[in-house]
Design a protein around this motif. Structure first.
Motif, PDB file in Angstrom:
ATOM      1  N   VAL A   1       0.848  -1.192   0.000  1.00 30.20           N
ATOM      2  CA  VAL A   1       0.000   0.000   0.000  1.00 30.20           C
ATOM      3  C   VAL A   1       0.883   1.242   0.000  1.00 30.20           C
ATOM      4  N   GLN A   2       0.548   2.194  -0.846  1.00 33.20           N
ATOM      5  CA  GLN A   2       1.217   3.492  -0.829  1.00 33.20           C
ATOM      6  C   GLN A   2       0.216   4.547  -0.401  1.00 33.20           C
ATOM      7  N   LEU A   3       0.623   5.345   0.553  1.00 33.41           N
ATOM      8  CA  LEU A   3      -0.272   6.325   1.158  1.00 33.41           C
ATOM      9  C   LEU A   3       0.196   7.736   0.860  1.00 33.41           C
ATOM     10  N   VAL A   4      -0.764   8.622   0.625  1.00 34.33           N
ATOM     11  CA  VAL A   4      -0.458  10.015   0.331  1.00 34.33           C
ATOM     12  C   VAL A   4      -1.386  10.904   1.143  1.00 34.33           C
ATOM     13  N   GLU A   5      -0.781  11.749   2.010  1.00 33.11           N
ATOM     14  CA  GLU A   5      -1.574  12.673   2.815  1.00 33.11           C
ATOM     15  C   GLU A   5      -1.826  13.968   2.060  1.00 33.11           C
ATOM     16  N   SER A   6      -2.889  14.638   2.465  1.00 37.85           N
ATOM     17  CA  SER A   6      -3.169  15.979   1.967  1.00 37.85           C
ATOM     18  C   SER A   6      -4.016  16.703   3.005  1.00 37.85           C
ATOM     19  N   GLY A   7      -4.102  18.022   2.842  1.00 43.97           N
ATOM     20  CA  GLY A   7      -4.987  18.795   3.699  1.00 43.97           C
ATOM     21  C   GLY A   7      -4.309  19.609   4.771  1.00 43.97           C
ATOM     22  N   GLY A   8      -2.992  19.495   4.889  1.00 45.42           N
ATOM     23  CA  GLY A   8      -2.298  20.297   5.884  1.00 45.42           C
ATOM     24  C   GLY A   8      -2.270  21.762   5.491  1.00 45.42           C
ATOM     25  N   GLY A   9      -1.827  22.594   6.432  1.00 44.44           N
ATOM     26  CA  GLY A   9      -1.745  24.014   6.132  1.00 44.44           C
ATOM     27  C   GLY A   9      -1.524  24.841   7.372  1.00 44.44           C
ATOM     28  N   LEU A  10      -1.648  26.146   7.205  1.00 44.21           N
ATOM     29  CA  LEU A  10      -1.478  27.101   8.295  1.00 44.21           C
ATOM     30  C   LEU A  10      -2.845  27.612   8.726  1.00 44.21           C
ATOM     31  N   VAL A  11      -3.167  27.430  10.000  1.00 46.07           N
ATOM     32  CA  VAL A  11      -4.441  27.878  10.540  1.00 46.07           C
ATOM     33  C   VAL A  11      -4.205  28.608  11.856  1.00 46.07           C
ATOM     34  N   GLN A  12      -5.272  29.184  12.389  1.00 47.88           N
ATOM     35  CA  GLN A  12      -5.181  29.895  13.659  1.00 47.88           C
ATOM     36  C   GLN A  12      -5.760  29.052  14.791  1.00 47.88           C
ATOM     37  N   THR A  13      -5.396  29.413  15.989  1.00 50.25           N
ATOM     38  CA  THR A  13      -5.917  28.721  17.165  1.00 50.25           C
ATOM     39  C   THR A  13      -7.443  28.700  17.123  1.00 50.25           C
ATOM     40  N   GLY A  14      -8.003  27.506  17.364  1.00 44.47           N
ATOM     41  CA  GLY A  14      -9.442  27.337  17.369  1.00 44.47           C
ATOM     42  C   GLY A  14     -10.030  26.914  16.040  1.00 44.47           C
ATOM     43  N   ASP A  15      -9.247  26.983  14.993  1.00 35.40           N
ATOM     44  CA  ASP A  15      -9.728  26.592  13.666  1.00 35.40           C
ATOM     45  C   ASP A  15      -9.810  25.078  13.533  1.00 35.40           C
ATOM     46  N   SER A  16     -10.395  24.671  12.416  1.00 38.26           N
ATOM     47  CA  SER A  16     -10.514  23.252  12.096  1.00 38.26           C
ATOM     48  C   SER A  16      -9.765  22.952  10.805  1.00 38.26           C
ATOM     49  N   LEU A  17      -9.389  21.690  10.673  1.00 39.86           N
ATOM     50  CA  LEU A  17      -8.681  21.242   9.480  1.00 39.86           C
ATOM     51  C   LEU A  17      -8.993  19.761   9.303  1.00 39.86           C
ATOM     52  N   ARG A  18      -9.133  19.321   8.058  1.00 39.45           N
ATOM     53  CA  ARG A  18      -9.324  17.905   7.822  1.00 39.45           C
ATOM     54  C   ARG A  18      -8.187  17.373   6.966  1.00 39.45           C
ATOM     55  N   LEU A  19      -7.488  16.395   7.491  1.00 40.03           N
ATOM     56  CA  LEU A  19      -6.445  15.715   6.743  1.00 40.03           C
ATOM     57  C   LEU A  19      -7.037  14.497   6.051  1.00 40.03           C
ATOM     58  N   SER A  20      -6.552  14.253   4.843  1.00 38.05           N
ATOM     59  CA  SER A  20      -6.982  13.086   4.089  1.00 38.05           C
ATOM     60  C   SER A  20      -5.771  12.214   3.781  1.00 38.05           C
ATOM     61  N   CYS A  21      -6.026  10.927   3.660  1.00 42.43           N
ATOM     62  CA  CYS A  21      -4.965   9.997   3.264  1.00 42.43           C
ATOM     63  C   CYS A  21      -5.549   9.090   2.190  1.00 42.43           C
ATOM     64  N   ALA A  22      -4.940   9.117   1.027  1.00 41.41           N
ATOM     65  CA  ALA A  22      -5.395   8.322  -0.095  1.00 41.41           C
ATOM     66  C   ALA A  22      -4.351   7.259  -0.424  1.00 41.41           C
ATOM     67  N   THR A  23      -4.805   6.215  -1.082  1.00 39.53           N
ATOM     68  CA  THR A  23      -3.875   5.175  -1.521  1.00 39.53           C
ATOM     69  C   THR A  23      -3.567   5.369  -3.002  1.00 39.53           C
ATOM     70  N   SER A  24      -2.300   5.478  -3.315  1.00 38.90           N
ATOM     71  CA  SER A  24      -1.916   5.572  -4.722  1.00 38.90           C
ATOM     72  C   SER A  24      -1.694   4.184  -5.304  1.00 38.90           C
ATOM     73  N   ARG A  25      -1.587   3.200  -4.416  1.00 37.69           N
ATOM     74  CA  ARG A  25      -1.465   1.813  -4.843  1.00 37.69           C
ATOM     75  C   ARG A  25      -1.984   0.931  -3.723  1.00 37.69           C
ATOM     76  N   GLY A  26      -2.727  -0.107  -4.064  1.00 41.22           N
ATOM     77  CA  GLY A  26      -3.252  -1.017  -3.067  1.00 41.22           C
ATOM     78  C   GLY A  26      -4.572  -0.556  -2.498  1.00 41.22           C
ATOM     79  N   THR A  27      -5.128  -1.362  -1.612  1.00 38.10           N
ATOM     80  CA  THR A  27      -6.394  -1.031  -0.964  1.00 38.10           C
ATOM     81  C   THR A  27      -6.230  -1.077   0.544  1.00 38.10           C
ATOM     82  N   ILE A  28      -7.073  -0.330   1.219  1.00 41.02           N
ATOM     83  CA  ILE A  28      -6.940  -0.202   2.676  1.00 41.02           C
ATOM     84  C   ILE A  28      -7.839  -1.155   3.439  1.00 41.02           C
ATOM     85  N   GLY A  29      -8.659  -1.906   2.709  1.00 46.23           N
ATOM     86  CA  GLY A  29      -9.683  -2.698   3.377  1.00 46.23           C
ATOM     87  C   GLY A  29      -9.166  -3.656   4.438  1.00 46.23           C
ATOM     88  N   GLY A  30      -7.994  -4.221   4.244  1.00 47.54           N
ATOM     89  CA  GLY A  30      -7.470  -5.209   5.171  1.00 47.54           C
ATOM     90  C   GLY A  30      -6.645  -4.641   6.306  1.00 47.54           C
TER      91      GLY A  30
END
Length: 124
Positions: A2-31
């Motif tokens: 499995v190859q994993l790729v994160e996204s969604g990081g960044g610069l935010v302020q105190t109290g803010d929200s952020l959602r990180l994502s992780c996708a597979t560029s190869r393979g499946t995560i089911g197992g």
């Protein structure tokens, strides 16, 4: 494998929200159980959250309980870390990871596959 790729990081302020994502560029995560870890400057990488294969069970580090939520979408081969009420001490590089097990781990040395990391910076 499995190859994993994160996204969604960044610069935010105190109290803010952020959602990180992780996708597979190869393979499946089911197992795999899936986790998020983070590493702040000058510190060791630490466990943040883990979700079981089915998604029925989740585990969190004490310092994120009630603020962060891990989830997964096996059909899309993606998983997420929703981060709310962010604090400056949450500033770190965040890594997604997969472990071929369905028993709670939280131990980075037991994880099989890792993404390259995404920077999250929370300003005060």
């Amino acid at each position: 494998q499995v190859q994993l790729v994160e996204s969604g990081g960044g610069l935010v302020q105190t109290g803010d929200s952020l959602r990180l994502s992780c996708a597979t560029s190869r393979g499946t995560i089911g197992g795999y159980a899936l986790g998020w870890f983070r590493q702040a400057p000058g510190k060791e990488r630490e466990f943040v959250a883990e979700i079981s294969r089915s998604g029925d069970s989740t585990y969190y580090a004490d310092f994120v309980k009630g603020r962060f939520a891990i989830s997964r979408d096996n059909h899309r081969n993606m998983f997420y870390l929703q981060m709310n009420s962010l604090k400056p001490e949450d500033t770190a590089v965040y890594y997604c990871a997969a472990i071929y097990s369905d028993t709670y781990s939280g131990n980075q040395y037991e994880y099989d596959y890792w993404g390259q990391g995404t920077q999250v910076t929370v300003s005060s």
